[in-house]
Write a protein that holds these residues in place. Structure first.
Motif, PDB file in Angstrom:
ATOM      1  N   ILE A 130      40.585  50.026  38.066  1.00 46.83           N
ATOM      2  CA  ILE A 130      40.565  49.728  36.688  1.00 46.83           C
ATOM      3  C   ILE A 130      40.806  48.109  36.464  1.00 46.83           C
ATOM      4  CG2 ILE A 130      41.973  49.788  34.388  1.00 46.83           C
ATOM      5  CD1 ILE A 130      42.474  52.691  35.171  1.00 46.83           C
ATOM      6  N   ALA A 131      41.766  47.498  37.230  1.00 49.78           N
ATOM      7  CA  ALA A 131      42.069  46.115  36.760  1.00 49.78           C
ATOM      8  C   ALA A 131      40.817  45.239  37.508  1.00 49.78           C
ATOM      9  CB  ALA A 131      43.324  45.680  37.765  1.00 49.78           C
ATOM     10  N   ILE A 132      40.327  45.525  38.253  1.00 53.67           N
ATOM     11  CA  ILE A 132      39.185  44.789  38.753  1.00 53.67           C
ATOM     12  C   ILE A 132      38.068  44.840  37.891  1.00 53.67           C
ATOM     13  CG2 ILE A 132      37.414  44.366  40.525  1.00 53.67           C
ATOM     14  CD1 ILE A 132      39.792  45.357  42.742  1.00 53.67           C
ATOM     15  N   LEU A 133      37.740  45.940  37.435  1.00 53.94           N
ATOM     16  CA  LEU A 133      36.541  46.197  36.428  1.00 53.94           C
ATOM     17  C   LEU A 133      37.026  45.575  35.141  1.00 53.94           C
ATOM     18  CD1 LEU A 133      35.441  49.740  37.075  1.00 53.94           C
ATOM     19  CD2 LEU A 133      34.332  47.820  37.787  1.00 53.94           C
ATOM     20  N   ASN A 134      38.213  45.660  34.768  1.00 52.07           N
ATOM     21  CA  ASN A 134      38.635  44.996  33.654  1.00 52.07           C
ATOM     22  C   ASN A 134      38.813  43.488  33.420  1.00 52.07           C
ATOM     23  OD1 ASN A 134      39.417  46.496  31.130  1.00 52.07           O
ATOM     24  ND2 ASN A 134      41.094  47.272  32.185  1.00 52.07           N
ATOM     25  N   SER A 135      38.553  43.117  34.679  1.00 53.45           N
ATOM     26  CA  SER A 135      38.620  41.451  34.784  1.00 53.45           C
ATOM     27  C   SER A 135      37.118  40.801  34.328  1.00 53.45           C
ATOM     28  CB  SER A 135      38.919  41.234  36.481  1.00 53.45           C
ATOM     29  OG  SER A 135      37.822  41.259  36.997  1.00 53.45           O
ATOM     30  N   ILE A 136      36.316  41.856  34.134  1.00 51.65           N
ATOM     31  CA  ILE A 136      34.777  41.116  33.787  1.00 51.65           C
ATOM     32  C   ILE A 136      35.024  41.091  32.318  1.00 51.65           C
ATOM     33  CG2 ILE A 136      32.482  41.769  33.703  1.00 51.65           C
ATOM     34  CD1 ILE A 136      32.820  43.593  36.031  1.00 51.65           C
ATOM     35  N   PRO A 137      35.264  41.751  31.181  1.00 52.10           N
ATOM     36  CA  PRO A 137      35.334  41.522  29.925  1.00 52.10           C
ATOM     37  C   PRO A 137      36.392  40.615  29.955  1.00 52.10           C
ATOM     38  CG  PRO A 137      36.216  43.925  30.419  1.00 52.10           C
ATOM     39  CD  PRO A 137      35.465  43.555  31.640  1.00 52.10           C
ATOM     40  N   THR A 138      37.546  40.482  30.677  1.00 53.58           N
ATOM     41  CA  THR A 138      38.538  39.495  30.408  1.00 53.58           C
ATOM     42  C   THR A 138      38.078  38.196  30.516  1.00 53.58           C
ATOM     43  OG1 THR A 138      40.256  41.341  30.958  1.00 53.58           O
ATOM     44  CG2 THR A 138      40.844  38.659  30.943  1.00 53.58           C
ATOM     45  N   ALA A 139      37.501  38.155  31.582  1.00 54.12           N
ATOM     46  CA  ALA A 139      36.711  36.812  31.854  1.00 54.12           C
ATOM     47  C   ALA A 139      35.740  36.197  30.830  1.00 54.12           C
ATOM     48  CB  ALA A 139      36.169  36.735  33.382  1.00 54.12           C
ATOM     49  N   GLU A 140      34.871  37.077  30.346  1.00 52.81           N
ATOM     50  CA  GLU A 140      33.929  36.897  29.319  1.00 52.81           C
ATOM     51  C   GLU A 140      34.531  36.499  28.186  1.00 52.81           C
ATOM     52  OE1 GLU A 140      30.837  39.730  29.048  1.00 52.81           O
ATOM     53  OE2 GLU A 140      30.311  39.643  31.058  1.00 52.81           O
ATOM     54  N   GLY A 141      35.613  37.390  27.817  1.00 50.28           N
ATOM     55  CA  GLY A 141      36.598  36.981  26.489  1.00 50.28           C
ATOM     56  C   GLY A 141      36.925  35.559  26.539  1.00 50.28           C
ATOM     57  N   ARG A 158      36.747  20.441  33.518  1.00 53.78           N
ATOM     58  CA  ARG A 158      37.756  20.460  34.293  1.00 53.78           C
ATOM     59  C   ARG A 158      38.640  21.639  34.159  1.00 53.78           C
ATOM     60  NH1 ARG A 158      39.657  14.680  33.235  1.00 53.78           N
ATOM     61  NH2 ARG A 158      39.153  15.656  31.107  1.00 53.78           N
ATOM     62  N   CYS A 159      38.744  22.591  35.067  1.00 54.70           N
ATOM     63  CA  CYS A 159      39.364  24.028  34.637  1.00 54.70           C
ATOM     64  C   CYS A 159      40.285  24.362  35.800  1.00 54.70           C
ATOM     65  CB  CYS A 159      38.068  25.208  34.745  1.00 54.70           C
ATOM     66  SG  CYS A 159      36.837  24.855  33.364  1.00 54.70           S
ATOM     67  N   LEU A 160      41.465  24.743  35.219  1.00 51.65           N
ATOM     68  CA  LEU A 160      42.464  25.294  36.351  1.00 51.65           C
ATOM     69  C   LEU A 160      42.692  26.942  35.639  1.00 51.65           C
ATOM     70  CD1 LEU A 160      45.060  25.307  38.055  1.00 51.65           C
ATOM     71  CD2 LEU A 160      46.324  24.417  36.095  1.00 51.65           C
ATOM     72  N   VAL A 161      42.671  27.499  36.877  1.00 50.34           N
ATOM     73  CA  VAL A 161      42.993  28.843  36.738  1.00 50.34           C
ATOM     74  C   VAL A 161      44.507  29.393  37.477  1.00 50.34           C
ATOM     75  CG1 VAL A 161      42.521  31.322  37.367  1.00 50.34           C
ATOM     76  CG2 VAL A 161      40.663  29.611  36.540  1.00 50.34           C
ATOM     77  N   THR A 162      45.380  29.638  36.646  1.00 48.46           N
ATOM     78  CA  THR A 162      46.648  29.812  37.446  1.00 48.46           C
ATOM     79  C   THR A 162      46.977  31.243  37.481  1.00 48.46           C
ATOM     80  OG1 THR A 162      47.905  29.728  35.316  1.00 48.46           O
ATOM     81  CG2 THR A 162      47.832  27.722  36.606  1.00 48.46           C
ATOM     82  N   GLY A 163      47.085  31.564  38.912  1.00 53.19           N
ATOM     83  CA  GLY A 163      47.170  33.109  39.238  1.00 53.19           C
ATOM     84  C   GLY A 163      45.675  33.136  39.683  1.00 53.19           C
ATOM     85  N   PHE A 164      45.644  33.728  41.358  1.00 54.99           N
ATOM     86  CA  PHE A 164      44.338  33.988  41.565  1.00 54.99           C
ATOM     87  C   PHE A 164      44.388  35.257  42.025  1.00 54.99           C
ATOM     88  CE2 PHE A 164      40.734  32.981  44.585  1.00 54.99           C
ATOM     89  CZ  PHE A 164      39.941  32.405  43.577  1.00 54.99           C
ATOM     90  N   GLY A 165      44.787  36.475  41.338  1.00 57.44           N
ATOM     91  CA  GLY A 165      44.715  37.874  41.599  1.00 57.44           C
ATOM     92  C   GLY A 165      43.255  38.191  41.090  1.00 57.44           C
ATOM     93  N   ARG A 166      43.289  39.385  40.520  1.00 55.50           N
ATOM     94  CA  ARG A 166      41.913  40.198  40.405  1.00 55.50           C
ATOM     95  C   ARG A 166      41.456  39.598  39.239  1.00 55.50           C
ATOM     96  NH1 ARG A 166      45.519  45.708  40.612  1.00 55.50           N
ATOM     97  NH2 ARG A 166      46.843  44.231  39.344  1.00 55.50           N
TER      98      ARG A 166
END
Length: 301
Positions: A130-141, A158-166
């Motif tokens: 669920i978490a991996i698939l949910n990451s798609i609409p989360t990223a798009e949002g 220049r973008c920073l992403v903190t936390g490199f999980g799912r």
């Protein structure tokens, strides 16, 4: 695996359009479904619509609370009927031992109470599928928010992403695909190595204070990492989008003091792509329920 939930009493307590889609699927699979927090819907005619949560959970084998979770005191505010919140701390003691309780992420008060009552608590947002698939609409949002708020394109930013999980991986990959200059911060060396393989700039979280030149920062860590000491080093034009569960990982008071726009963007899948997010739940939850009800173990905590 063929899923058959015929006659299984299930209560859904609150939710958004994701849970609405799940409710349709559960009915199609024959569940005896009780709904609290939902207005009447033509595709849910065979469900029981109830106003009282205690009545709804009487005799059920499964209680489903929202992916959007409760507040810190255990109240469910997410309701499509816009009525008063449901106090889950009052409901859990009414359940019989071994009742399945599903919720996005359980706040400590809910986790402790479920343990005390001998309930089988399942944090659905922590299930990899669920978490991996949910990451798609989360990223798009998150991308949509950034595009709306920034005066520049994602391309070349220049973008920073903190936390490199799912979620962080999916978001970073999407940003890079749009031509952004992406850095990824994490404590885990293996995750940082993965960032290198994706062509990203790896930043050990302990060294984050040395890196401040960003147009936008996306946080996915559910702990305070963007502190006042860090925020005061940023340009006031930096945009921060916090995707972590409330209260997030940003000192929002400090951000306001320093003139930095920081947005706590909760439950994006249910807001930007509720049908897709609902299908994710509909594909995963019924199968999980059958496995758990048949004694398969599953992801109870």
């Amino acid at each position: 695996m063929n899923v058959d939930l015929a006659g299984i009493p299930i209560a859904i307590l609150g939710g958004d359009r994701r849970e609405l889609e799940l409710a349709k699927t559960l009915l199609d699979l024959g569940a005896d479904l009780r709904l609290v927090g939902f207005p009447p819907h033509p595709n849910l005619n065979s469900a029981k619509f109830l106003s009282d949560a205690e009545t709804a959970v009487s005799g059920v084998k499964v209680v489903i609370a929202p992916m959007a979770n409760t507040d810190s005191e255990g109240h469910i505010f997410t309701r499509l009927d816009q009525r008063e919140p449901i106090d889950l701390t009052v409901i859990l003691p009414k359940l019989t031992k071994d009742t399945l309780v599903l919720i996005g992420v359980a706040k400590p008060v809910i986790a402790e109470l479920a343990h005390q009552q001998g309930l089988k608590l399942i944090e659905t947002a922590e299930i990899d599928e669920i978490a991996i698939l949910n990451s798609i609409p989360t990223a798009e949002g998150a991308l949509q928010l950034a595009m709306e708020e920034m005066p520049i394109t994602i391309h070349g930013s220049r973008c920073l992403v903190t936390g490199f999980g799912r979620c962080g991986k999916t978001l970073a990959a999407s940003l890079a695909a749009l031509g952004a200059d992406v850095a990824a911060a994490d404590r885990n060396k293996a995750q940082l190595a993965r960032a290198v393989t994706m062509g990203l700039t790896p930043i050990p979280l302990a060294d984050l204070h040395r890196y401040t030149d960003f147009d936008v920062i996306f946080n996915t860590v559910p702990a305070l990492i963007l502190t006042a000491d860090y925020l005061k080093k940023l340009d006031s034009k930096t945009l921060i989008i916090d995707l972590a569960a409330a209260p997030g990982g940003v000192d929002f008071s400090a951000a306001e003091e320093f003139g930095i726009k920081a947005i706590l963007a909760l439950s994006l899948p249910g807001k930007v792509a509720p049908i897709t997010a609902g299908k994710i739940l509909s594909d995963c939850i019924p199968r999980l329920l059958q496995e758990m009800l048949e004694g398969g173990g599953g992801n109870a905590v």
